[in-house]
Write a protein that holds these residues in place. Sequence first.
Motif, PDB file in Angstrom:
ATOM      1  N   GLY A   7      35.279  -3.730 135.091  1.00 25.81           N
ATOM      2  CA  GLY A   7      35.475  -3.914 133.655  1.00 25.81           C
ATOM      3  C   GLY A   7      36.472  -5.012 133.347  1.00 25.81           C
ATOM      4  O   GLY A   7      36.282  -5.795 132.405  1.00 25.81           O
ATOM      5  N   TYR A   8      37.520  -5.093 134.141  1.00 20.77           N
ATOM      6  CA  TYR A   8      38.533  -6.144 133.989  1.00 20.77           C
ATOM      7  C   TYR A   8      37.922  -7.520 134.247  1.00 20.77           C
ATOM      8  O   TYR A   8      38.160  -8.477 133.506  1.00 20.77           O
ATOM      9  CB  TYR A   8      39.674  -5.864 134.966  1.00 20.77           C
ATOM     10  N   ALA A   9      37.117  -7.626 135.287  1.00 17.03           N
ATOM     11  CA  ALA A   9      36.503  -8.909 135.642  1.00 17.03           C
ATOM     12  C   ALA A   9      35.479  -9.360 134.612  1.00 17.03           C
ATOM     13  O   ALA A   9      35.264 -10.566 134.423  1.00 17.03           O
ATOM     14  CB  ALA A   9      35.861  -8.821 137.021  1.00 17.03           C
ATOM     15  N   ASN A  21      39.601 -11.465 128.930  1.00 18.07           N
ATOM     16  CA  ASN A  21      40.375 -11.744 130.143  1.00 18.07           C
ATOM     17  C   ASN A  21      40.402 -13.251 130.386  1.00 18.07           C
ATOM     18  O   ASN A  21      39.369 -13.862 130.663  1.00 18.07           O
ATOM     19  CB  ASN A  21      39.744 -11.012 131.331  1.00 18.07           C
ATOM     20  N   ALA A  22      41.583 -13.854 130.318  1.00 13.54           N
ATOM     21  CA  ALA A  22      41.717 -15.298 130.483  1.00 13.54           C
ATOM     22  C   ALA A  22      41.908 -15.719 131.932  1.00 13.54           C
ATOM     23  O   ALA A  22      41.996 -16.915 132.221  1.00 13.54           O
ATOM     24  CB  ALA A  22      42.887 -15.813 129.644  1.00 13.54           C
ATOM     25  N   ARG A  23      41.971 -14.755 132.842  1.00 15.35           N
ATOM     26  CA  ARG A  23      42.170 -15.080 134.257  1.00 15.35           C
ATOM     27  C   ARG A  23      40.913 -15.712 134.853  1.00 15.35           C
ATOM     28  O   ARG A  23      39.798 -15.448 134.425  1.00 15.35           O
ATOM     29  CB  ARG A  23      42.524 -13.825 135.042  1.00 15.35           C
ATOM     30  N   THR A  51      36.109 -14.388 137.505  1.00 18.38           N
ATOM     31  CA  THR A  51      35.814 -13.527 136.363  1.00 18.38           C
ATOM     32  C   THR A  51      34.566 -14.048 135.644  1.00 18.38           C
ATOM     33  O   THR A  51      34.145 -15.193 135.842  1.00 18.38           O
ATOM     34  CB  THR A  51      36.984 -13.501 135.380  1.00 18.38           C
ATOM     35  N   LEU A  52      34.005 -13.213 134.796  1.00 21.67           N
ATOM     36  CA  LEU A  52      32.844 -13.628 134.018  1.00 21.67           C
ATOM     37  C   LEU A  52      33.186 -14.830 133.143  1.00 21.67           C
ATOM     38  O   LEU A  52      32.392 -15.765 133.027  1.00 21.67           O
ATOM     39  CB  LEU A  52      32.357 -12.463 133.152  1.00 21.67           C
ATOM     40  N   ASN A  53      34.362 -14.821 132.543  1.00 18.62           N
ATOM     41  CA  ASN A  53      34.751 -15.938 131.683  1.00 18.62           C
ATOM     42  C   ASN A  53      34.914 -17.238 132.463  1.00 18.62           C
ATOM     43  O   ASN A  53      34.600 -18.313 131.956  1.00 18.62           O
ATOM     44  CB  ASN A  53      36.039 -15.618 130.929  1.00 18.62           C
TER      45      ASN A  53
END
Length: 236
Positions: A150-152, A157-159, A182-184
């Motif tokens: 969920g975090y990834a 999430n800007a990481r 991450t997805l972003n």
Amino acid sequence: MIEECFFAQRTELFEALTNHCANVLRRGIETHDHATVFVSGGSTPLPLYRQLSRQELSWEKVDIALVDERWVNPGQPGSNETAIVDSLLKNRASKAAFFGMKTAAATATDGEMECETRYRRIHSPFDLCILGLGADGHTASLFPHARNLGYALDENNARLCAPIQARESAVTGKFTERMTLTLNAIRACNSIILLITGEEKLEVYRTARHSRDTLGLPVSALLHGADSKVSVYWAP
């Protein structure tokens, strides 16, 4: 927007995809005097990497970085870094800069900040990301129902990097501890390639296109993103 590029033979696929990737990198160099490509491990993209390594372009202006990594040291079984060094960072591409994910930390969670700092040194904008697809619906190391998934996947999430603890399965084998983009971070790439071979994974892709179960079928999060710009390359 999703573009589907389907081929009758894998040789045709890899020839077309090699040209596509080389052209994206050339445009990056022409536009901002540098280019960045994120690459996945596994056996499927190896023919692409070998062909790409021979392409004539200004490799000294290219950053090559991993999409994800098993938490094993280079040279050990399962290391994506070793696979990329052996297949892509050779011939003309030996002049490129390489960014791996594995640190000296005991766990991926402990190594997250060092990996993030390392990846912040990669030239941006990011030009190209080459992804695969697992029979379980994972891409990168975004595994179904993994700890920290969920975090990834979090759109806030800007990481760039996230540690993942996957559930052991036939797909993961014993390598359940991973680091992944991450997805972003993936979405930040100007060109995203989803490389698929075989009928089984084609069916997984088709299911994901109609699914909103991002935790159970994580690739669907990429395919349904508002800014998704994915080119799907498939051959039997």
